[in-house]
Scaffold this motif. Structure first.
Motif, PDB file in Angstrom:
ATOM      1  N   SER A  25     -31.012 -37.125 -57.021  1.00  0.00           N
ATOM      2  CA  SER A  25     -32.000 -38.166 -57.287  1.00  0.00           C
ATOM      3  C   SER A  25     -33.071 -37.774 -58.305  1.00  0.00           C
ATOM      4  O   SER A  25     -33.544 -38.616 -59.045  1.00  0.00           O
ATOM      5  CB  SER A  25     -32.660 -38.635 -55.993  1.00  0.00           C
ATOM      6  OG  SER A  25     -33.281 -37.546 -55.341  1.00  0.00           O
ATOM      7  N   ASN A  26     -33.448 -36.512 -58.372  1.00  0.00           N
ATOM      8  CA  ASN A  26     -34.463 -36.114 -59.355  1.00  0.00           C
ATOM      9  C   ASN A  26     -33.909 -35.193 -60.437  1.00  0.00           C
ATOM     10  O   ASN A  26     -34.663 -34.545 -61.142  1.00  0.00           O
ATOM     11  CB  ASN A  26     -35.704 -35.517 -58.689  1.00  0.00           C
ATOM     12  CG  ASN A  26     -35.375 -34.390 -57.759  1.00  0.00           C
ATOM     13  OD1 ASN A  26     -34.213 -34.039 -57.571  1.00  0.00           O
ATOM     14  ND2 ASN A  26     -36.391 -33.808 -57.163  1.00  0.00           N
ATOM     15  N   LYS A  27     -32.591 -35.131 -60.531  1.00  0.00           N
ATOM     16  CA  LYS A  27     -31.879 -34.440 -61.631  1.00  0.00           C
ATOM     17  C   LYS A  27     -32.262 -32.974 -61.803  1.00  0.00           C
ATOM     18  O   LYS A  27     -32.349 -32.466 -62.907  1.00  0.00           O
ATOM     19  CB  LYS A  27     -32.106 -35.179 -62.960  1.00  0.00           C
ATOM     20  CG  LYS A  27     -31.775 -36.650 -62.933  1.00  0.00           C
ATOM     21  CD  LYS A  27     -30.313 -36.881 -62.750  1.00  0.00           C
ATOM     22  CE  LYS A  27     -29.983 -38.361 -62.884  1.00  0.00           C
ATOM     23  NZ  LYS A  27     -28.816 -38.755 -62.166  1.00  0.00           N
ATOM     24  N   ASP A  28     -32.477 -32.255 -60.669  1.00  0.00           N
ATOM     25  CA  ASP A  28     -32.839 -30.835 -60.750  1.00  0.00           C
ATOM     26  C   ASP A  28     -31.835 -29.926 -60.047  1.00  0.00           C
ATOM     27  O   ASP A  28     -32.109 -28.751 -59.804  1.00  0.00           O
ATOM     28  CB  ASP A  28     -34.245 -30.605 -60.196  1.00  0.00           C
ATOM     29  CG  ASP A  28     -34.348 -30.889 -58.710  1.00  0.00           C
ATOM     30  OD1 ASP A  28     -33.366 -31.391 -58.107  1.00  0.00           O
ATOM     31  OD2 ASP A  28     -35.412 -30.617 -58.132  1.00  0.00           O
ATOM     32  N   ASN A  29     -30.656 -30.454 -59.698  1.00  0.00           N
ATOM     33  CA  ASN A  29     -29.593 -29.706 -59.000  1.00  0.00           C
ATOM     34  C   ASN A  29     -30.007 -29.238 -57.612  1.00  0.00           C
ATOM     35  O   ASN A  29     -29.420 -28.325 -57.054  1.00  0.00           O
ATOM     36  CB  ASN A  29     -29.105 -28.518 -59.840  1.00  0.00           C
ATOM     37  CG  ASN A  29     -28.174 -28.971 -60.946  1.00  0.00           C
ATOM     38  OD1 ASN A  29     -27.178 -29.629 -60.687  1.00  0.00           O
ATOM     39  ND2 ASN A  29     -28.514 -28.633 -62.178  1.00  0.00           N
ATOM     40  N   ALA A  30     -31.018 -29.863 -57.035  1.00  0.00           N
ATOM     41  CA  ALA A  30     -31.440 -29.590 -55.659  1.00  0.00           C
ATOM     42  C   ALA A  30     -31.231 -30.881 -54.862  1.00  0.00           C
ATOM     43  O   ALA A  30     -32.013 -31.825 -54.984  1.00  0.00           O
ATOM     44  CB  ALA A  30     -32.889 -29.139 -55.606  1.00  0.00           C
ATOM     45  N   TYR A  31     -30.138 -30.911 -54.097  1.00  0.00           N
ATOM     46  CA  TYR A  31     -29.745 -32.107 -53.361  1.00  0.00           C
ATOM     47  C   TYR A  31     -30.407 -32.094 -51.990  1.00  0.00           C
ATOM     48  O   TYR A  31     -30.155 -31.202 -51.182  1.00  0.00           O
ATOM     49  CB  TYR A  31     -28.219 -32.156 -53.228  1.00  0.00           C
ATOM     50  CG  TYR A  31     -27.534 -32.377 -54.557  1.00  0.00           C
ATOM     51  CD1 TYR A  31     -27.007 -33.614 -54.883  1.00  0.00           C
ATOM     52  CD2 TYR A  31     -27.441 -31.355 -55.494  1.00  0.00           C
ATOM     53  CE1 TYR A  31     -26.392 -33.832 -56.105  1.00  0.00           C
ATOM     54  CE2 TYR A  31     -26.823 -31.561 -56.717  1.00  0.00           C
ATOM     55  CZ  TYR A  31     -26.297 -32.803 -57.016  1.00  0.00           C
ATOM     56  OH  TYR A  31     -25.698 -33.005 -58.239  1.00  0.00           O
ATOM     57  N   GLU A  32     -31.290 -33.054 -51.745  1.00  0.00           N
ATOM     58  CA  GLU A  32     -32.043 -33.110 -50.497  1.00  0.00           C
ATOM     59  C   GLU A  32     -31.326 -34.034 -49.516  1.00  0.00           C
ATOM     60  O   GLU A  32     -31.040 -35.194 -49.827  1.00  0.00           O
ATOM     61  CB  GLU A  32     -33.455 -33.604 -50.770  1.00  0.00           C
ATOM     62  CG  GLU A  32     -34.219 -32.649 -51.678  1.00  0.00           C
ATOM     63  CD  GLU A  32     -35.557 -33.182 -52.128  1.00  0.00           C
ATOM     64  OE1 GLU A  32     -35.978 -34.247 -51.651  1.00  0.00           O
ATOM     65  OE2 GLU A  32     -36.178 -32.520 -52.963  1.00  0.00           O
ATOM     66  N   ILE A  33     -31.008 -33.475 -48.340  1.00  0.00           N
ATOM     67  CA  ILE A  33     -30.299 -34.234 -47.319  1.00  0.00           C
ATOM     68  C   ILE A  33     -31.023 -34.086 -45.979  1.00  0.00           C
ATOM     69  O   ILE A  33     -31.845 -33.188 -45.807  1.00  0.00           O
ATOM     70  CB  ILE A  33     -28.831 -33.780 -47.169  1.00  0.00           C
ATOM     71  CG1 ILE A  33     -28.747 -32.325 -46.705  1.00  0.00           C
ATOM     72  CG2 ILE A  33     -28.073 -33.970 -48.480  1.00  0.00           C
ATOM     73  CD1 ILE A  33     -27.350 -31.860 -46.341  1.00  0.00           C
TER      74      ILE A  33
END
Length: 85
Positions: free
Chosen positions: A50-58
């Motif tokens: 969602s914020n295009k930083d390769n850190a997927y928050e779930i």
């Protein structure tokens, strides 16, 4: 995933459906038999989160057989690797 519960013989189900917050990155993952898996092919150079930083928050929800639950957020980070020659 593993959940601790005072009811020794309780069983748990895990899902990516939490009651608080918006975790649109959850669309890239599934949980099967208590294990997190991806349902996407990740490319470090073209992040899809969602914020295009390769850190997927779930957010993962663990629910016992009586309907009691706990929710916990996680960040899945995608790292760069060298392309094969």
């Amino acid at each position: 995933f593993i959940t601790s519960d005072p009811d020794q013989d309780d069983t748990f189900t895990y899902s990516l459906n939490c009651t608080v917050g918006t975790f649109s990155d959850s669309q890239f993952f599934t949980i099967t038999n208590g294990q997190l898996a991806t349902n996407a092919v990740f490319n470090f150079s073209s992040p899809q989160d969602s914020n295009k930083d390769n850190a997927y928050e779930i957010c993962v929800r663990s629910e016992d057989s009586s309907g009691m639950f706990v929710e916990k957020t996680f960040t899945v980070t995608i790292s760069d690797q060298e392309d094969p020659v």
